[in-house]
Design a protein around this motif. Structure first.
Motif, short mmCIF file in Angstrom:
data_model
loop_
_atom_site.label_atom_id
_atom_site.label_comp_id
_atom_site.label_asym_id
_atom_site.label_seq_id
_atom_site.Cartn_x
_atom_site.Cartn_y
_atom_site.Cartn_z
N GLY A 1 -2.56 7.96 14.10
CA GLY A 1 -2.92 9.23 14.72
C GLY A 1 -2.52 9.26 16.19
N THR A 2 -2.94 10.32 16.88
CA THR A 2 -2.63 10.48 18.31
C THR A 2 -3.85 10.98 19.06
OG1 THR A 2 -1.86 12.77 18.03
CG2 THR A 2 -0.21 11.01 17.88
N PHE A 3 -3.87 10.67 20.36
CA PHE A 3 -4.86 11.19 21.31
C PHE A 3 -4.08 11.97 22.36
CE2 PHE A 3 -7.14 10.62 25.36
CZ PHE A 3 -8.34 11.24 25.04
N SER A 4 -4.35 13.27 22.49
CA SER A 4 -3.54 14.14 23.36
C SER A 4 -4.41 14.76 24.45
CB SER A 4 -2.88 15.26 22.53
OG SER A 4 -2.08 14.71 21.50
N ILE A 5 -3.84 14.83 25.67
CA ILE A 5 -4.49 15.46 26.82
C ILE A 5 -3.47 16.39 27.48
CG2 ILE A 5 -5.41 15.07 29.13
CD1 ILE A 5 -7.41 14.39 27.10
N GLN A 6 -3.91 17.61 27.84
CA GLN A 6 -3.03 18.57 28.50
C GLN A 6 -3.79 19.34 29.56
OE1 GLN A 6 -1.45 21.74 26.05
NE2 GLN A 6 0.44 21.80 27.24
N ASN A 7 -3.19 19.45 30.77
CA ASN A 7 -3.82 20.22 31.84
C ASN A 7 -3.86 21.70 31.47
OD1 ASN A 7 -4.12 17.91 33.34
ND2 ASN A 7 -2.32 18.28 34.62
N ASN A 8 -4.98 22.34 31.82
CA ASN A 8 -5.11 23.76 31.49
C ASN A 8 -4.28 24.64 32.41
OD1 ASN A 8 -6.93 23.17 29.44
ND2 ASN A 8 -8.70 23.31 30.82
#
Length: 426
Positions: free
Chosen positions: A179-186
Protein backbone atom coordinates in the motif's frame (compact mmCIF):
# COMPACT_ATOMS: atom_id res chain seq x y z
CA UNK A 1 60.49 97.99 22.27
CA UNK A 2 57.68 98.30 19.77
CA UNK A 3 59.29 95.55 17.67
CA UNK A 4 59.62 93.23 20.63
CA UNK A 5 56.05 93.93 21.61
CA UNK A 6 54.83 93.25 18.04
CA UNK A 7 56.87 90.09 17.79
CA UNK A 8 55.53 88.95 21.14
CA UNK A 9 51.94 89.48 20.07
CA UNK A 10 52.62 87.60 16.82
CA UNK A 11 54.14 84.68 18.67
CA UNK A 12 51.16 84.66 20.99
CA UNK A 13 48.74 84.59 18.06
CA UNK A 14 50.74 81.80 16.43
CA UNK A 15 50.72 79.83 19.67
CA UNK A 16 47.01 80.32 20.08
CA UNK A 17 46.38 79.30 16.47
CA UNK A 18 48.57 76.22 16.90
CA UNK A 19 46.72 75.29 20.09
CA UNK A 20 43.37 75.68 18.35
CA UNK A 21 44.59 73.60 15.43
CA UNK A 22 45.83 70.86 17.74
CA UNK A 23 42.58 70.89 19.69
CA UNK A 24 40.54 70.66 16.46
CA UNK A 25 42.65 67.74 15.28
CA UNK A 26 42.27 65.94 18.60
CA UNK A 27 38.52 66.58 18.57
CA UNK A 28 38.19 65.22 15.04
CA UNK A 29 40.29 62.17 15.96
CA UNK A 30 38.14 61.58 19.04
CA UNK A 31 34.96 61.84 17.03
CA UNK A 32 36.39 59.39 14.47
CA UNK A 33 37.19 56.86 17.18
CA UNK A 34 33.75 57.35 18.71
CA UNK A 35 32.06 56.77 15.36
CA UNK A 36 34.15 53.63 14.86
CA UNK A 37 33.18 52.40 18.30
CA UNK A 38 29.51 53.16 17.63
CA UNK A 39 29.67 51.29 14.31
CA UNK A 40 31.33 48.33 16.02
CA UNK A 41 28.70 48.37 18.73
CA UNK A 42 25.92 48.48 16.14
CA UNK A 43 27.52 45.58 14.24
CA UNK A 44 27.86 43.61 17.47
CA UNK A 45 24.25 44.41 18.36
CA UNK A 46 23.07 43.29 14.92
CA UNK A 47 25.14 40.14 15.20
CA UNK A 48 23.73 39.51 18.66
CA UNK A 49 20.20 40.04 17.38
CA UNK A 50 20.79 37.66 14.48
CA UNK A 51 22.28 35.12 16.87
CA UNK A 52 19.27 35.46 19.17
CA UNK A 53 16.92 34.95 16.22
CA UNK A 54 18.91 31.92 15.11
CA UNK A 55 18.84 30.47 18.62
CA UNK A 56 15.11 31.17 18.89
CA UNK A 57 14.53 29.48 15.52
CA UNK A 58 16.64 26.51 16.61
CA UNK A 59 14.70 26.37 19.86
CA UNK A 60 11.39 26.43 17.98
CA UNK A 61 12.62 23.70 15.63
CA UNK A 62 13.79 21.60 18.56
CA UNK A 63 10.49 22.12 20.34
CA UNK A 64 8.54 21.21 17.21
CA UNK A 65 10.69 18.14 16.59
CA UNK A 66 10.24 17.10 20.21
CA UNK A 67 6.48 17.46 19.86
CA UNK A 68 6.54 15.49 16.61
CA UNK A 69 8.63 12.71 18.15
CA UNK A 70 6.27 12.59 21.11
CA UNK A 71 3.25 12.34 18.83
CA UNK A 72 4.90 9.62 16.74
CA UNK A 73 5.75 7.71 19.91
CA UNK A 74 2.15 7.99 21.09
CA UNK A 75 0.94 6.96 17.63
CA UNK A 76 3.16 3.87 17.74
CA UNK A 77 1.83 3.00 21.19
CA UNK A 78 -1.79 3.32 20.05
CA UNK A 79 -1.14 1.35 16.86
CA UNK A 80 0.53 -1.41 18.87
CA UNK A 81 -2.59 -1.62 21.08
CA UNK A 82 -5.05 -1.82 18.16
CA UNK A 83 -6.84 -5.15 17.73
CA UNK A 84 -7.67 -4.90 14.01
CA UNK A 85 -6.68 -3.08 10.84
CA UNK A 86 -10.04 -1.31 10.80
CA UNK A 87 -9.27 0.15 14.23
CA UNK A 88 -5.93 1.43 12.89
CA UNK A 89 -7.66 3.11 9.95
CA UNK A 90 -10.16 4.79 12.31
CA UNK A 91 -7.41 6.00 14.66
CA UNK A 92 -4.91 7.41 12.16
CA UNK A 93 -6.82 10.41 10.64
CA UNK A 94 -7.18 12.39 13.89
CA UNK A 95 -3.49 11.92 14.67
CA UNK A 96 -2.40 12.88 11.17
CA UNK A 97 -4.30 16.18 11.29
CA UNK A 98 -2.12 17.21 14.25
CA UNK A 99 1.11 15.92 12.78
CA UNK A 100 0.56 17.45 9.33
CA UNK A 101 -1.40 20.70 9.77
CA UNK A 102 -2.59 22.27 6.54
CA UNK A 103 -2.32 18.99 4.63
CA UNK A 104 -4.58 16.20 3.45
CA UNK A 105 -3.62 12.54 3.46
CA UNK A 106 -4.75 8.98 2.94
CA UNK A 107 -3.76 5.35 3.40
CA UNK A 108 -4.34 3.08 0.41
CA UNK A 109 -3.95 -0.70 0.18
CA UNK A 110 -3.36 -2.93 -2.82
CA UNK A 111 -6.03 -5.51 -3.55
CA UNK A 112 -5.05 -9.21 -3.34
CA UNK A 113 -4.97 -9.28 -7.15
CA UNK A 114 -2.68 -6.20 -7.12
CA UNK A 115 -4.73 -4.75 -9.96
CA UNK A 116 -6.27 -1.88 -8.00
CA UNK A 117 -5.61 0.27 -4.95
CA UNK A 118 -8.33 1.23 -2.47
CA UNK A 119 -8.29 4.08 0.05
CA UNK A 120 -9.01 2.70 3.51
CA UNK A 121 -8.45 5.91 5.51
CA UNK A 122 -8.37 9.58 4.55
CA UNK A 123 -8.44 13.07 6.06
CA UNK A 124 -8.67 16.54 4.60
CA UNK A 125 -9.67 17.24 0.99
CA UNK A 126 -9.94 14.24 -1.32
CA UNK A 127 -11.91 13.21 -4.38
CA UNK A 128 -14.87 10.87 -4.03
CA UNK A 129 -13.05 8.10 -5.94
CA UNK A 130 -11.96 5.43 -3.47
CA UNK A 131 -10.22 3.17 -5.99
CA UNK A 132 -7.38 3.92 -8.40
CA UNK A 133 -4.87 1.98 -10.47
CA UNK A 134 -1.33 1.18 -9.22
CA UNK A 135 0.06 2.94 -12.32
CA UNK A 136 -1.31 6.24 -11.00
CA UNK A 137 1.09 6.25 -8.02
CA UNK A 138 4.83 6.73 -8.64
CA UNK A 139 5.69 5.35 -5.20
CA UNK A 140 4.10 2.02 -6.14
CA UNK A 141 5.73 2.03 -9.57
CA UNK A 142 9.19 2.88 -8.25
CA UNK A 143 9.03 1.05 -4.94
CA UNK A 144 10.43 4.12 -3.16
CA UNK A 145 9.25 7.38 -1.61
CA UNK A 146 8.15 9.84 -4.27
CA UNK A 147 7.97 13.56 -3.45
CA UNK A 148 6.62 16.30 -5.68
CA UNK A 149 7.62 19.79 -4.42
CA UNK A 150 6.01 22.73 -6.16
CA UNK A 151 8.19 24.57 -8.65
CA UNK A 152 9.97 21.41 -9.85
CA UNK A 153 9.61 19.29 -12.94
CA UNK A 154 9.16 16.02 -10.98
CA UNK A 155 6.06 14.11 -12.16
CA UNK A 156 3.18 14.03 -9.71
CA UNK A 157 0.93 11.14 -8.75
CA UNK A 158 -2.34 11.40 -10.71
CA UNK A 159 -4.42 9.80 -7.95
CA UNK A 160 -3.89 12.95 -5.83
CA UNK A 161 -6.26 15.91 -5.96
CA UNK A 162 -5.05 19.53 -6.28
CA UNK A 163 -1.72 21.21 -6.99
CA UNK A 164 -0.09 21.27 -3.55
CA UNK A 165 3.27 19.69 -2.82
CA UNK A 166 2.83 15.95 -2.22
CA UNK A 167 4.66 12.97 -0.75
CA UNK A 168 3.81 9.29 -1.35
CA UNK A 169 5.55 6.66 0.80
CA UNK A 170 5.18 2.93 -0.02
CA UNK A 171 4.11 0.60 2.79
CA UNK A 172 6.37 -2.46 3.05
CA UNK A 173 5.84 -5.80 4.79
CA UNK A 174 8.32 -8.66 4.49
CA UNK A 175 10.03 -6.89 1.61
CA UNK A 176 6.82 -6.52 -0.39
CA UNK A 177 4.73 -3.39 -1.04
CA UNK A 178 1.12 -3.65 0.08
CA UNK A 179 0.00 0.00 0.00
CA UNK A 180 0.91 3.69 0.19
CA UNK A 181 0.81 6.58 2.67
CA UNK A 182 0.16 9.91 0.92
CA UNK A 183 0.40 13.53 2.15
CA UNK A 184 -0.48 16.64 0.11
CA UNK A 185 -0.48 20.34 1.05
CA UNK A 186 -3.89 21.94 0.79
CA UNK A 187 -2.56 25.35 -0.42
CA UNK A 188 -0.27 26.11 -3.35
CA UNK A 189 2.61 28.34 -2.13
CA UNK A 190 3.63 31.50 -4.00
CA UNK A 191 7.03 31.82 -5.69
CA UNK A 192 8.40 33.81 -2.75
CA UNK A 193 7.42 31.04 -0.38
CA UNK A 194 8.97 28.19 -2.37
CA UNK A 195 12.51 28.73 -1.07
CA UNK A 196 11.30 29.24 2.51
CA UNK A 197 9.16 26.10 2.28
CA UNK A 198 11.98 23.92 0.94
CA UNK A 199 13.31 23.10 4.41
CA UNK A 200 9.80 22.59 5.77
CA UNK A 201 9.01 20.23 2.90
CA UNK A 202 12.19 18.24 3.58
CA UNK A 203 11.22 17.92 7.24
CA UNK A 204 7.70 16.88 6.25
CA UNK A 205 9.08 14.19 3.96
CA UNK A 206 11.24 12.80 6.76
CA UNK A 207 8.27 12.85 9.15
CA UNK A 208 6.00 11.15 6.61
CA UNK A 209 8.57 8.38 6.15
CA UNK A 210 8.70 7.74 9.91
CA UNK A 211 4.91 7.67 10.20
CA UNK A 212 4.58 5.34 7.21
CA UNK A 213 6.97 2.86 8.85
CA UNK A 214 4.81 2.74 12.00
CA UNK A 215 1.60 2.33 10.00
CA UNK A 216 3.10 -0.36 7.77
CA UNK A 217 4.40 -2.36 10.74
CA UNK A 218 1.11 -2.17 12.63
CA UNK A 219 -1.02 -2.97 9.57
CA UNK A 220 1.14 -5.92 8.54
CA UNK A 221 1.26 -7.36 12.07
CA UNK A 222 -2.50 -7.07 12.49
CA UNK A 223 -3.07 -8.63 9.08
CA UNK A 224 -0.85 -11.57 10.05
CA UNK A 225 -2.58 -11.86 13.42
CA UNK A 226 -6.00 -11.85 11.77
CA UNK A 227 -4.85 -14.47 9.28
CA UNK A 228 -3.60 -16.71 12.09
CA UNK A 229 -6.82 -16.19 14.05
CA UNK A 230 -8.92 -17.16 11.04
CA UNK A 231 -6.76 -20.22 10.51
CA UNK A 232 -7.37 -21.19 14.12
CA UNK A 233 -11.18 -20.93 13.94
CA UNK A 234 -11.94 -21.45 10.22
CA UNK A 235 -11.83 -24.55 8.08
CA UNK A 236 -9.47 -23.68 5.19
CA UNK A 237 -11.35 -25.74 2.59
CA UNK A 238 -14.94 -24.61 3.15
CA UNK A 239 -14.46 -21.28 4.92
CA UNK A 240 -16.80 -22.45 7.71
CA UNK A 241 -15.97 -22.33 11.39
CA UNK A 242 -14.17 -25.39 12.72
CA UNK A 243 -15.26 -27.84 15.41
CA UNK A 244 -13.37 -26.16 18.25
CA UNK A 245 -14.96 -22.76 17.65
CA UNK A 246 -18.39 -24.38 17.28
CA UNK A 247 -18.07 -25.95 20.71
CA UNK A 248 -17.08 -22.64 22.34
CA UNK A 249 -19.90 -20.78 20.57
CA UNK A 250 -22.49 -23.44 21.45
CA UNK A 251 -21.50 -23.43 25.13
CA UNK A 252 -21.80 -19.64 25.27
CA UNK A 253 -25.12 -19.49 23.42
CA UNK A 254 -26.64 -22.30 25.51
CA UNK A 255 -25.76 -20.49 28.73
CA UNK A 256 -27.34 -17.33 27.30
CA UNK A 257 -30.46 -19.24 26.18
CA UNK A 258 -30.91 -20.79 29.65
CA UNK A 259 -30.37 -17.47 31.41
CA UNK A 260 -32.71 -15.47 29.14
CA UNK A 261 -35.25 -18.29 28.59
CA UNK A 262 -34.88 -18.14 24.82
CA UNK A 263 -34.90 -21.00 22.28
CA UNK A 264 -31.85 -22.30 20.49
CA UNK A 265 -31.68 -24.93 17.74
CA UNK A 266 -28.93 -27.17 16.43
CA UNK A 267 -28.80 -28.80 12.99
CA UNK A 268 -26.54 -31.79 12.35
CA UNK A 269 -25.93 -32.29 8.60
CA UNK A 270 -24.26 -35.10 6.70
CA UNK A 271 -23.72 -35.50 2.93
CA UNK A 272 -25.26 -38.75 1.69
CA UNK A 273 -22.94 -41.29 0.05
CA UNK A 274 -20.08 -38.84 -0.09
CA UNK A 275 -17.48 -41.60 0.22
CA UNK A 276 -18.81 -43.12 -2.99
CA UNK A 277 -18.64 -39.65 -4.59
CA UNK A 278 -14.96 -39.40 -3.62
CA UNK A 279 -14.19 -42.89 -4.85
CA UNK A 280 -15.91 -42.26 -8.17
CA UNK A 281 -14.67 -38.78 -9.03
CA UNK A 282 -11.52 -38.41 -6.93
CA UNK A 283 -10.55 -36.34 -3.93
CA UNK A 284 -10.00 -33.16 -5.97
CA UNK A 285 -13.62 -33.22 -7.10
CA UNK A 286 -14.64 -34.07 -3.54
CA UNK A 287 -12.78 -31.06 -2.16
CA UNK A 288 -14.43 -28.82 -4.77
CA UNK A 289 -17.84 -30.18 -3.78
CA UNK A 290 -17.16 -29.57 -0.07
CA UNK A 291 -16.02 -26.01 -0.82
CA UNK A 292 -19.22 -25.36 -2.81
CA UNK A 293 -21.34 -26.79 0.01
CA UNK A 294 -19.53 -24.58 2.52
CA UNK A 295 -20.24 -21.44 0.50
CA UNK A 296 -23.88 -22.47 0.13
CA UNK A 297 -24.20 -22.89 3.92
CA UNK A 298 -22.62 -19.47 4.51
CA UNK A 299 -25.28 -17.92 2.26
CA UNK A 300 -28.03 -19.83 4.07
CA UNK A 301 -27.43 -18.59 7.63
CA UNK A 302 -28.23 -15.33 9.36
CA UNK A 303 -25.57 -13.00 10.72
CA UNK A 304 -26.13 -14.29 14.26
CA UNK A 305 -25.97 -17.97 13.20
CA UNK A 306 -22.80 -19.95 12.65
CA UNK A 307 -22.20 -22.79 10.21
CA UNK A 308 -19.27 -25.08 10.87
CA UNK A 309 -17.59 -28.13 9.44
CA UNK A 310 -17.89 -30.82 12.07
CA UNK A 311 -15.43 -33.10 10.30
CA UNK A 312 -15.16 -34.83 6.92
CA UNK A 313 -18.53 -34.51 5.19
CA UNK A 314 -20.39 -33.60 8.40
CA UNK A 315 -21.55 -30.08 9.21
CA UNK A 316 -23.42 -28.34 12.01
CA UNK A 317 -25.40 -25.10 12.22
CA UNK A 318 -26.16 -23.25 15.48
CA UNK A 319 -29.36 -21.15 15.33
CA UNK A 320 -29.78 -18.79 18.33
CA UNK A 321 -33.34 -17.68 19.16
CA UNK A 322 -34.78 -20.29 16.78
CA UNK A 323 -37.37 -22.89 17.86
CA UNK A 324 -37.67 -26.43 16.53
CA UNK A 325 -40.33 -25.64 13.89
CA UNK A 326 -38.26 -22.78 12.48
CA UNK A 327 -35.15 -24.97 12.49
CA UNK A 328 -36.97 -27.68 10.51
CA UNK A 329 -38.04 -25.12 7.90
CA UNK A 330 -34.46 -23.86 7.61
CA UNK A 331 -33.21 -27.43 7.24
CA UNK A 332 -35.70 -28.17 4.44
CA UNK A 333 -34.54 -25.05 2.58
CA UNK A 334 -30.91 -26.20 2.90
CA UNK A 335 -31.81 -29.64 1.53
CA UNK A 336 -33.37 -27.98 -1.51
CA UNK A 337 -30.40 -25.67 -2.06
CA UNK A 338 -27.73 -28.36 -1.93
CA UNK A 339 -29.47 -30.28 -4.72
CA UNK A 340 -29.34 -27.17 -6.91
CA UNK A 341 -25.56 -26.75 -6.60
CA UNK A 342 -23.94 -26.90 -10.09
CA UNK A 343 -21.32 -29.61 -9.63
CA UNK A 344 -19.41 -31.16 -12.52
CA UNK A 345 -17.22 -34.08 -11.69
CA UNK A 346 -15.46 -35.80 -14.52
CA UNK A 347 -17.84 -36.36 -17.41
CA UNK A 348 -21.11 -36.45 -15.49
CA UNK A 349 -23.16 -34.10 -13.37
CA UNK A 350 -23.94 -35.39 -9.90
CA UNK A 351 -26.33 -34.08 -7.26
CA UNK A 352 -25.47 -34.01 -3.57
CA UNK A 353 -28.02 -34.65 -0.82
CA UNK A 354 -28.15 -33.83 2.88
CA UNK A 355 -29.51 -35.86 5.76
CA UNK A 356 -30.27 -33.48 8.62
CA UNK A 357 -31.15 -33.93 12.26
CA UNK A 358 -32.66 -31.06 14.25
CA UNK A 359 -32.88 -30.48 18.02
CA UNK A 360 -33.88 -27.45 20.06
CA UNK A 361 -33.47 -26.13 23.60
CA UNK A 362 -35.59 -26.67 25.50
CA UNK A 363 -38.26 -28.33 23.32
CA UNK A 364 -36.08 -31.39 22.81
CA UNK A 365 -34.14 -31.31 26.06
CA UNK A 366 -33.19 -28.87 28.79
CA UNK A 367 -29.85 -30.64 29.22
CA UNK A 368 -27.37 -28.32 27.53
CA UNK A 369 -24.74 -31.06 27.58
CA UNK A 370 -26.94 -33.38 25.48
CA UNK A 371 -28.48 -31.08 22.87
CA UNK A 372 -25.92 -31.89 20.16
CA UNK A 373 -26.29 -35.62 20.85
CA UNK A 374 -30.06 -35.37 20.29
CA UNK A 375 -29.44 -33.68 16.92
CA UNK A 376 -26.87 -36.36 16.08
CA UNK A 377 -29.34 -39.13 16.98
CA UNK A 378 -31.97 -37.53 14.72
CA UNK A 379 -29.40 -37.42 11.91
CA UNK A 380 -28.82 -41.18 12.20
CA UNK A 381 -32.56 -41.80 12.09
CA UNK A 382 -32.75 -39.73 8.90
CA UNK A 383 -30.05 -41.91 7.35
CA UNK A 384 -31.75 -45.13 8.44
CA UNK A 385 -35.05 -43.87 7.03
CA UNK A 386 -33.62 -43.51 3.52
CA UNK A 387 -31.43 -40.35 3.63
CA UNK A 388 -32.07 -37.01 1.87
CA UNK A 389 -34.53 -35.84 4.51
CA UNK A 390 -34.90 -33.84 7.71
CA UNK A 391 -35.77 -35.52 11.02
CA UNK A 392 -36.61 -33.78 14.28
CA UNK A 393 -35.09 -35.17 17.44
CA UNK A 394 -37.51 -36.91 19.79
CA UNK A 395 -38.06 -35.13 23.11
CA UNK A 396 -35.95 -36.26 26.04
CA UNK A 397 -38.90 -38.14 27.59
CA UNK A 398 -39.18 -40.26 24.43
CA UNK A 399 -35.42 -40.88 24.19
CA UNK A 400 -34.42 -42.60 27.43
CA UNK A 401 -31.36 -44.09 25.79
CA UNK A 402 -29.81 -40.63 25.50
CA UNK A 403 -30.51 -39.88 29.14
CA UNK A 404 -29.37 -43.08 30.80
CA UNK A 405 -27.19 -45.21 28.56
CA UNK A 406 -24.23 -42.85 28.08
CA UNK A 407 -21.61 -42.92 30.77
CA UNK A 408 -20.67 -39.32 30.04
CA UNK A 409 -24.27 -38.21 30.47
CA UNK A 410 -24.60 -40.09 33.76
CA UNK A 411 -21.61 -38.21 35.20
CA UNK A 412 -22.57 -34.82 33.72
CA UNK A 413 -24.50 -32.23 35.66
CA UNK A 414 -27.24 -29.98 34.45
CA UNK A 415 -25.02 -26.94 35.08
CA UNK A 416 -24.80 -24.55 32.14
CA UNK A 417 -21.04 -24.40 32.61
CA UNK A 418 -20.57 -27.99 31.38
CA UNK A 419 -18.85 -28.32 27.97
CA UNK A 420 -20.82 -29.77 25.09
CA UNK A 421 -19.77 -33.38 24.29
CA UNK A 422 -19.07 -33.99 20.63
CA UNK A 423 -19.82 -37.51 19.41
CA UNK A 424 -17.91 -38.66 16.36
CA UNK A 425 -19.86 -40.22 13.53
CA UNK A 426 -19.36 -43.94 12.83
Amino acid sequence: GRLKQANGETLTDVAIAASLLAFTFRLALTQFHQQQEIAQRKAAQAQLTASNETIAQMFDDARRQTAEITQISELGSFLHACSSQQEVFRLVPARMRRLFPGASGCISLLSPSRLRVERVAKWGIWSTDQVFLPEQCWALRRGATHSHPRGTTEPGCTHLLGEGASICVPLFANGDIFGTFSIQNNDRPSNSQLEADANAFARRRQLATMVAEHIALATANLGLRESLRLQAIRDPLTGLYNRRYMQEFLNRELRSARRKHRPLAVLALDLDHFKSYNDKFGHTAGDSALAAVGQMLLRSVRAEDIACRFGGDEFAIILPECNLAQALARAEAICNRVVELPLRSGAADTDLNFSIGAAAFDETTDRVDLLLEFADEALYRAKRAGRNQVVAARPAAASPELNFTHAAAESATASSEQPVPLKASP
